[in-house]
Design an enzyme around this catalytic site. Structure first.
Site, short mmCIF file in Angstrom:
data_model
loop_
_atom_site.label_atom_id
_atom_site.label_comp_id
_atom_site.label_asym_id
_atom_site.label_seq_id
_atom_site.Cartn_x
_atom_site.Cartn_y
_atom_site.Cartn_z
N LYS A 244 0.86 -1.18 0.00
CA LYS A 244 0.00 0.00 0.00
C LYS A 244 0.90 1.23 0.00
O LYS A 244 2.04 1.16 0.43
CB LYS A 244 -0.93 0.00 1.22
CG LYS A 244 -1.99 -1.09 1.19
CD LYS A 244 -2.95 -0.95 2.35
CE LYS A 244 -4.02 -2.06 2.31
NZ LYS A 244 -4.96 -1.94 3.45
N HIS A 247 1.70 6.60 2.84
CA HIS A 247 0.91 7.83 2.78
C HIS A 247 1.37 8.88 3.78
O HIS A 247 2.34 8.69 4.52
CB HIS A 247 -0.58 7.52 2.94
CG HIS A 247 -0.94 6.90 4.26
ND1 HIS A 247 -0.82 7.56 5.46
CD2 HIS A 247 -1.45 5.68 4.56
CE1 HIS A 247 -1.23 6.79 6.44
NE2 HIS A 247 -1.61 5.64 5.92
N HIS A 250 2.01 8.00 7.44
CA HIS A 250 3.27 7.30 7.67
C HIS A 250 4.44 8.27 7.58
O HIS A 250 5.43 8.12 8.30
CB HIS A 250 3.45 6.17 6.65
CG HIS A 250 2.41 5.10 6.74
ND1 HIS A 250 1.74 4.62 5.65
CD2 HIS A 250 1.89 4.44 7.81
CE1 HIS A 250 0.87 3.69 6.04
NE2 HIS A 250 0.94 3.57 7.34
#
Length: 712
Positions: A244, A247, A250
């Site tokens: 994933k 983003h 994070h």
């Protein structure tokens, strides 16, 4: 045979004093002579045979790892010790003993505060230990260096403004450290005298170098007995989900977590950095199916995170379409049992079940995805000056451990069955509003699947068993406030209150408006590439300076990273902020590039001055009497205090705000404190001043996780 000398104070000084940078030099110094200014004690020789040298070395190195850099500062310049002797009866040791948790040998502000508290104690009749903590920073240098609010001493019978005037009048005219205080209403503002400050602080900063601002005593289990070792802290941060996008959440966790780890390391703690990856669950079964159908080995090796993400998006899209089609047929009255049994969702569930049952082929494929992703993450983290000690993850928590925790919670009445699921009813377990706020989280679903909360309980207890930590910090977004509160409360209810009390959630707000030219997927590498490109374009506009930069693309990358990190740290952690590329990549205003420019400019002055370290050590600092010079030193004085405050608040903005104050003071000083072209003695003194500022700028930037540049 080697001969060492010792003073009555040397043992305590050694325990508190050594830095690895000065080990060899200081040992050599101690093994030949002792500085006569150390508390005026008479040296006593100690004779050590040659075979004893190794033992002595080990002893010294042990003490070096548990130091406050005290003796290193005093043995070379004795600047702070000499400063203390300006006041009759005062020594560095007397201040440290009188006021707990003070370190005047490495934090001169503690010496100034201690002296001021002593003076005000005589004037006011109030206990000095009450006065000391009420001596506060000012907001800016024009308001003084320390301020005291008269009401804070709680003296009855007189109005606070009258007391302030009375105390100001009684303040000694010839105090060696402070001018007469300025009274505004009931506040007394105290301004330090320039010459003693300049003569003490500049040598201390330059001698301690990278250690100025660090205080290893804070991390000792027992500051009086360093042999008991350091306290241990675990910092969990970043924690992206494999396959994933990395983003904005994070990104914030990574920046803030890296900073917090640096702060505790500088405070002498034994720091372990853990990246707890999202690397387990049914989604990895789905990802394996996607790779079987559409995977590309070359693309996986070249860029695993991007490739796996695009596969995951594609298979998810197919699964969504499949579910919609199945639902249509069901509504139309068709038998969809076979469709559901062979659906992507069911195939993913079966694949993940094979993983949990330790099927070798399934686990090997999953491990390959994980390992390749971690390798790629490490490259990105390296650009951010971050290195993890452990890559943990959800996969490391065994089903057996979660089942064991579940049974224990059930036996202790912490969780109960509700419609086939197991939940924790905090409203029944915790009285009052707290119980209502903690709600009723589910810890195991109807199908027996453990949820994140159960996994986190097992992981926390396993970490404590493995590391026996003194503190653990979770750097996680504010959206997880409730989850972490539930976790800590369950740990307490399980009978581990002492573990729960060691845990802290350091939260942060959201990043808004972040996007990249590649679209809406917010990969960290895309973000950093975009800002680096923007910085590179800006650098090219000045052809002369651009031609002097050895690695313009590398420098642009550092400037881009500085842009992102400085914008992230500008406000308080729990505030949301809007990602603004134009604003943050500007060389004007309080931005990362401006901070880098300030560092590079001082480096440039040093290059052009062409003076040696010996020249600067020999400088006549009494020549630095100009207000601009004194103001820079007043800011240098504040640095150790700033760091120590940050250990308590864990707010990056405290450090960043300080650094911008320093850059503003430097910027306004250059026209008044010319270095190159000045008379040689004046040039040496001014360069020593700027060199000390350069040290502190670099220390502050590295604490934030930035990589200071020397040319740009």
């Amino acid at each position: 045979m080697i001969v060492c000398t010792q003073t009555a104070a040397s043992t305590s000084l050694l325990r508190a004093a050594f830095s690895s940078r000065t080990f060899s030099r200081t040992r050599s110094l101690l093994c030949t002579s002792v500085p006569h200014h150390v508390n005026n004690h008479t040296p006593t020789p100690i004779f050590v045979s040659s075979p004893g040298r190794a033992v002595l070395d080990r002893t010294f190195r042990t003490l070096f790892s548990h130091q406050t850099r005290r003796f290193a500062a005093m043995s070379t310049h004795g600047a702070i010790d000499r400063l203390a002797t300006m006041v009759a009866g005062m020594t560095v040791d007397s201040i440290a003993e009188k006021y707990p948790n003070t370190f005047p040998a490495i934090n001169p502000f503690d010496l100034y505060r201690g002296h001021l508290a002593n003076v005000l104690g005589d004037i006011t009749g109030v206990d000095t230990k009450i006065i000391y903590p009420n001596l506060s920073w000012t907001l800016s240098l024009d308001k003084g260096d320390l301020v005291l609010a008269a009401p804070s001493l709680r003296i009855k019978g007189k109005k606070p403004d009258e007391l302030a005037k009375e105390w100001a009048e009684k303040f000694p005219e010839n105090d060696p450290f402070f001018d007469k205080p300025v009274v505004i209403n009931y506040f007394l503002s105290f301004y330090v005298k320039g010459t003693p400050l300049v003569k003490a602080v500049i040598p201390l900063v330059r001698q301690l170098g990278a250690d100025y601002g660090r205080n290893a005593s804070l991390g000792l289990r027992d500051p009086k007995d360093p042999s008991k070792g350091k306290k241990r802290i675990i910092v969990e941060f970043s924690s992206p989900n494999i396959a994933k996008p990395f983003h904005a959440g994070h990104l914030r966790s990574t920046i803030i977590g890296g900073f917090i780890a640096n702060v505790y390391e500088g405070a002498g703690w034994d720091v372990t950095r853990i990246n707890y990856l999202g690397d387990w669950g049914k989604q990895y079964g789905l990802l394996a199916l996607a790779f079987e159908k559409y995977g590309d080995e070359e693309a996986l090796k070249a860029d695993p995170i991007n490739h796996l993400f695009h596969l995951y998006v594609r298979i998810n899209s197919e699964m969504t379409a499949e579910k919609e089609e199945t639902e249509k047929r069901k509504l139309a009255g068709e038998d969809v049992a076979e469709l559901e049994a062979n659906s992507l969702d069911e195939q993913a569930r079966r694949y993940f079940k094979k993983m949990t049952e330790k099927d070798e082929a399934a686990l090997a494929q999953w491990k390959r995805f994980r390992d390749l992703s971690i390798t790629r993450y490490k490259q990105t983290y390296a650009r951010l000056n971050i290195n993890f000690d452990e890559y943990s993850g959800e996969s490391r928590v065994s089903e057996n451990s979660m089942e064991k925790i579940g049974k224990e919670m059930e036996e202790k009445g912490i969780c109960k069955e509700d419609k086939g699921a197991m939940l924790v009813d905090f409203t029944a377990l915790v009285p009052g509003k707290e119980g209502k706020r903690l709600e009723k989280p589910i810890v195991r679903k109807k199908d027996g699947t453990a949820l994140y909360l159960t996994r986190d309980i097992s992981e926390l207890l396993a970490r404590h068993e493995k590391y026996n930590f003194d503190k653990m910090i979770y750097v996680v977004a504010s959206a997880q406030d409730l989850h972490l509160k539930q976790l800590f409360k369950i740990i307490e209810l399980l009978g581990h209150k002492e573990i729960a009390e060691k845990c802290q959630h350091v939260n942060f707000g959201l990043v808004q408006g972040m996007s990249t030219r590649r679209g809406t997927v917010k990969f960290l590498d895309d973000i950093l590439r975009d800002v680096a490109d923007k910085m590179h374009e800006t650098m090219k506009k000045n052809e002369n300076k651009y031609s002097q930069v050895a690695d313009p693309e590398g420098t642009a990358d550092i400037l881009g990273i500085s842009s992102v990190m400085a914008q992230d740290m500008t406000g308080k952690r729990n505030n949301n902020y809007t990602f603004n590329m134009d604003a943050m990549t500007s060389f004007e205003g309080d931005t990362g590039p401006y901070l880098q420019y300030a560092h590079a400019r001082v480096t440039s002055i040093r290059r052009r001055a062409d003076l040696t370290d010996e020249d600067l050590a020999d400088a006549d600092l009494t020549l630095l009497s100009e207000p601009h010079a004194v103001n820079i030193v007043r800011l240098l004085l504040q640095w150790p205090d700033t760091v120590q405050t940050t250990v308590k608040t864990l707010e990056p903005t405290t450090v960043l705000t300080y650094l911008f104050k320093m850059t503003h003071a430097l910027s306004s000083s250059y026209d008044h404190l010319q270095v190159v072209g000045s008379e040689r003695e004046l040039m040496k003194a001014r360069m020593a001043l700027y060199d000390a500022a350069h040290v502190v700028l670099g220390n502050g930037m590295r604490l934030l996780g930035l990589n200071p540049v020397d040319r740009m």
